[in-house]
Write an enzyme that holds these catalytic residues in place. Structure first.
Site, PDB file in Angstrom:
ATOM      1  N   ASP A 149       0.868  -1.170   0.000  1.00 34.50           N
ATOM      2  CA  ASP A 149       0.000   0.000   0.000  1.00 34.50           C
ATOM      3  C   ASP A 149       0.915   1.234   0.000  1.00 34.50           C
ATOM      4  O   ASP A 149       2.140   1.136   0.121  1.00 34.50           O
ATOM      5  CB  ASP A 149      -0.964   0.005   1.190  1.00 34.50           C
ATOM      6  CG  ASP A 149      -2.189   0.894   0.896  1.00 34.50           C
ATOM      7  OD1 ASP A 149      -2.127   1.705  -0.056  1.00 34.50           O
ATOM      8  OD2 ASP A 149      -3.198   0.788   1.616  1.00 34.50           O
TER       9      ASP A 149
HETATM   10  C1  BGC Z   1      -5.068   3.241   0.193  1.00 35.15           C
HETATM   11  C2  BGC Z   1      -5.195   2.253  -0.951  1.00 35.15           C
HETATM   12  C3  BGC Z   1      -5.083   2.988  -2.262  1.00 35.15           C
HETATM   13  C4  BGC Z   1      -3.770   3.719  -2.292  1.00 35.15           C
HETATM   14  C5  BGC Z   1      -3.496   4.450  -3.598  1.00 35.15           C
HETATM   15  C6  BGC Z   1      -3.859   4.121   0.051  1.00 35.15           C
HETATM   16  O1  BGC Z   1      -3.856   5.152   0.992  1.00 35.15           O
HETATM   17  O2  BGC Z   1      -5.052   2.531   1.408  1.00 35.15           O
HETATM   18  O3  BGC Z   1      -6.410   1.545  -0.853  1.00 35.15           O
HETATM   19  O4  BGC Z   1      -5.205   2.088  -3.333  1.00 35.15           O
HETATM   20  O5  BGC Z   1      -3.757   4.663  -1.243  1.00 35.15           O
HETATM   21  O6  BGC Z   1      -4.263   5.572  -3.737  1.00 35.15           O
END
Ligand code: BGC
Length: 736
Positions: free
Chosen positions: A264
């Site tokens: 993530d």
């Molecule tokens: C989130 C993800 C997301 C990623 C990219 C993160 O803060 O937890 O679910 O895909 O950001 O935007």
């Protein structure tokens, strides 16, 4: 099958061939995902791509820029490896569908698949070839802001809907135009964040992890999802982005996943913030060893992996395997054949089909929670005026919900607009917003709203939460209607006219403080662009509500976690054993009240159970029967029940199948959803609803960590919610 094997072999040969030509820096480059940004950042990207330092870019949606970046990757980098272009396309791209939680309420995988298909095509038009969806974290905590993005509390429902989304995004052929790579996230345990506080630690036993939280991920892997994203959370002391047990033992060794894992956002470097590693370098080492193939943002891989390999701290074979996972997906996506996007190859954005899909999804997602009288549907012929009140009646952005980076609010049709369009010529549709936002406080506008209600035939209150109140890092400790909405309800109620509440929200709200002050409640989640027409169709009876709750609605926040598939405990409550705090007599200090598991002030039942949802029709279930009382392990049981539409209108109903395994080597939930089916019935019509249940579907992870069904006695129910009492019994015998 032989064809697929041959394809796999060809892909593997191409991957191996390419890997053989790559320098260590180029390999690590493939493992690096960077964020796009302003012009300056894009200029920097170009040179990094030329140098082979980037495998994927996220958050770029300008088609010209994307095609140009692909051109640089293919023609100006040494090995010409195209880019993955990632974006959070969570519930629609330009055309916004209901939030995923609302989509889960449709209990309609075909519709959910089509919603994802529409989103994939629209996103592909912009050059995006990878979405960070579906989010399949099982969650039982409506305080958690990300429940909006989830598919609810149940592993079976989340699996069915998650798989449908994967199929919709990836299509039958990932290499065809309009298919994009899906990403099952967040692996794993994120939905169990303590107290529903985003990013908080997760403490779940391995048994619970396997039987509940990992189930949808296993289903997504079996359905061919090409990527997984790790979770931000600390899972039993080991943050998910450094969790070898999850990423290697379970995902690779047990499940045989051959796609790739992305961290993530910056979650590799966060290993140090968790206190799991000393610094970025050790974080990179821990994440790579654990099996995070690509790092999203942070660049600790790019800065540290080459040296870690040179120092012998990580084997080059480990790096090669990770890069191979990434390249495999790029080949399967057809990027090496054509990395460019020509929108002319795709349907136009927000075409009729997209809008129709959004409308049907919204329609089937709305859950009728209450309908005294019945108050709904409105007999529009007999009405001369409707008071439309509240902060969500005409809020094109708010009805879209969370995670709509690219969503186009211009496409939104609000309930106020839709009602005016549909019946405005015949009925006087009057509107008072009464509250600027869902968080506003009491004001003189409440008097105006009450006066308007008093002078109209009926009042419809559009209440709920603005989209900003749910989603990532938007958890709430109090999940009542925010602001002074409850006071608005009471004041409007006092005007003496029928009151209907339409609630748009990103989570189940606690409705105990308004439920007795309204005649009917339609729960519409955040219904997306076409929420207005869908809700108007339901209010006016052009359609009957058919959504069912994908998550339990608590009476009050202190009951959380409350979910239908709980364990029985050694002291299960019953109506006879509980007492309310107000009914305790002063002299009753020694009374034991039956010694069962309940709250003195909230009992043990929810306000509305999982699977619940009313209709304008009436549905009666009867004559449940199994084709046999005993089956052997490995066999299939058939179960059926008669479903009759006893109401005045044609409608769809979601028939649900639940089982209970009476005794297990580890205790089993009191009910588990094992099947569901949407059925359309004319008034007076009866159909036989039939389900098949293979004993594999009764399997669970026991103490030995093996997935197996156990012989023994089972209950099976069919009905319209998890509270159904229509039951049959059967026994599973050992195989011969
Ligand atoms: C989130 C993800 C997301 C990623 C990219 C993160 O803060 O937890 O679910 O895909 O950001 O935007």
């Amino acid at each position: 099958m032989p064809e697929i094997q041959a394809d796999n072999q060809t892909t593997q040969r191409r991957v191996d061939d390419l890997l053989g030509q790559m320098t260590l820096a180029e390999k690590v480059g493939q493992m690096n995902q960077v964020n796009s940004g302003d012009e300056h950042a894009v200029a920097h990207l170009r040179s990094a791509i030329q140098a082979g330092h980037i495998g994927s870019v996220l958050n770029e949606v300008n088609l010209e820029t994307i095609n140009e970046l692909q051109r640089i990757a293919v023609h100006e980098s040494r090995l010409g490896i195209p880019l993955l272009i990632g974006r959070d396309v969570i519930h629609g791209f330009k055309t916004v569908m209901p939030i995923p939680l609302g989509q889960a309420a449709t209990f309609n995988p075909d519709l959910v698949r089509e919603g994802a298909r529409v989103a994939a095509r629209e996103a592909a038009t912009a050059g995006i070839n990878w979405t960070f969806a579906p989010m399949i974290d099982v969650t039982r905590d409506p305080r958690w802001g990300r429940i909006a993005e989830s598919l609810g509390e149940d592993p079976f429902l989340a699996s069915e809907m998650g798989v449908a989304m994967v199929e919709g995004f990836q299509g039958d052929d990932l290499g065809s135009v309009g298919s994009i790579v899906a990403c099952a996230k967040h692996f794993a345990g994120y939905g169990a964040a303590e107290g529903g506080r985003d990013y908080a630690s997760t403490n779940v036993s391995e048994n619970e992890l396997r039987n509940v939280h990992l189930r949808p991920f296993k289903a997504a892997v079996d359905a061919g999802v090409r990527t997984l994203m790790t979770s931000f959370c600390d899972l039993d002391g080991v943050p998910a982005s450094g969790n070898e047990f999850l990423l290697r033992d379970v995902l690779r060794d047990e499940w045989g996943f051959d796609g790739f894992v992305v961290s993530d956002w910056d979650s590799v470097r966060q290993l140090a913030i968790h206190g799991y590693t000393e610094n970025d370098e050790v974080s990179a080492l821990a994440a790579a060893r654990a099996g995070v193939d690509m790092e999203m943002f942070g660049e600790s891989y790019r800065h540290h992996l080459p040296e870690l390999v040179d120092r012998g701290l990580i084997d080059i074979a480990v790096i090669d395997a990770m890069v191979a996972n990434i390249l495999r997906v790029k080949f399967q996506l057809g990027l090496f054949e054509n990395p460019y996007t020509d929108p002319a190859d795709l349907p136009p954005i927000a075409d009729d089909h997209a809008l129709e899909t959004a409308r049907t999804s919204a329609l089937q997602s709305v859950v009728l929670l209450k309908n005294d009288g019945p108050t709904l549907p409105l007999a529009a012929d007999g009405l001369s005026s409707i008071a439309v009140i509240g902060p969500m009646a005409d809020a094109p952005c708010e009805q879209l919900g969370t995670w709509i980076f690219d969503g186009d609010p211009q496409l939104s049709v609000t309930p106020l607009q839709a009602l005016r369009e549909m019946i405005g010529e015949r009925v006087d549709i009057r509107h008072v917003r009464a509250m600027e936002t869902s968080r506003s406080r009491h004001s003189t506008a409440f008097d105006e709203a009450a006066a308007l209600a008093g002078s109209s035939d009926v009042a419809i209150l559009f209440l709920g939460e603005e989209s900003i109140l749910s989603g990532e890092a938007h958890s709430r400790a109090d999940i009542n209607l925010p602001g002074d909405q409850a006071a608005l309800v009471r004041q409007v109620r006092a005007a003496g006219k029928p009151v209907i509440a339409v609630i748009m929200a990103g989570r189940p709200l606690t409705l105990s403080n308004i439920v007795d002050h309204v005649d009917a409640i339609l729960y519409a989640w955040h219904p997306g662009a076409m929420g207005g027409p869908a809700i108007a169709d339901l209010l006016l009876g052009n359609e009957s509500p058919s959504g069912k709750l994908p998550v339990t609605f608590p009476r009050m926040v202190g009951q959380i976690p409350i979910y239908y598939s709980q364990k029985n405990t050694g002291k299960p409550p019953s109506p006879e054993t509980i007492v309310h705090i107000d009914d305790i007599e002063a002299a009753a200090l020694q009374t034991s009240f039956g010694m069962t598991s309940f709250y003195l002030d909230a009992g043990y039942t929810p306000l509305y159970p999982f699977g619940y949802g009313l209709s304008y029709a009436g549905f009666h279930y009867g004559n449940i029967a199994t084709d046999t009382d005993e089956i052997r392990l490995g066999d299939t049981l058939r179960i059926g029940a008669d479903l009759t539409n006893t109401g005045p209108v044609a409608a769809e109903e979601v028939a649900q199948l639940y089982v209970r395994d009476r005794v297990g080597s580890v205790t089993r939930p009191v009910k588990e959803l094992k099947g569901f089916r949407r059925v359309g019935l004319e008034p007076g019509q009866t159909v036989r609803v039939e389900f098949e249940l293979h004993t594999d579907e009764l399997a669970f992870y026991g103490r030995d960590r093996q997935l197996a069904a156990e012989p023994g006695d089972f209950h099976v129910w069919i009905g319209g919610s998890s509270e159904t009492e229509l039951r049959a019994d059967f026994r599973v015998l050992d195989s011969l």
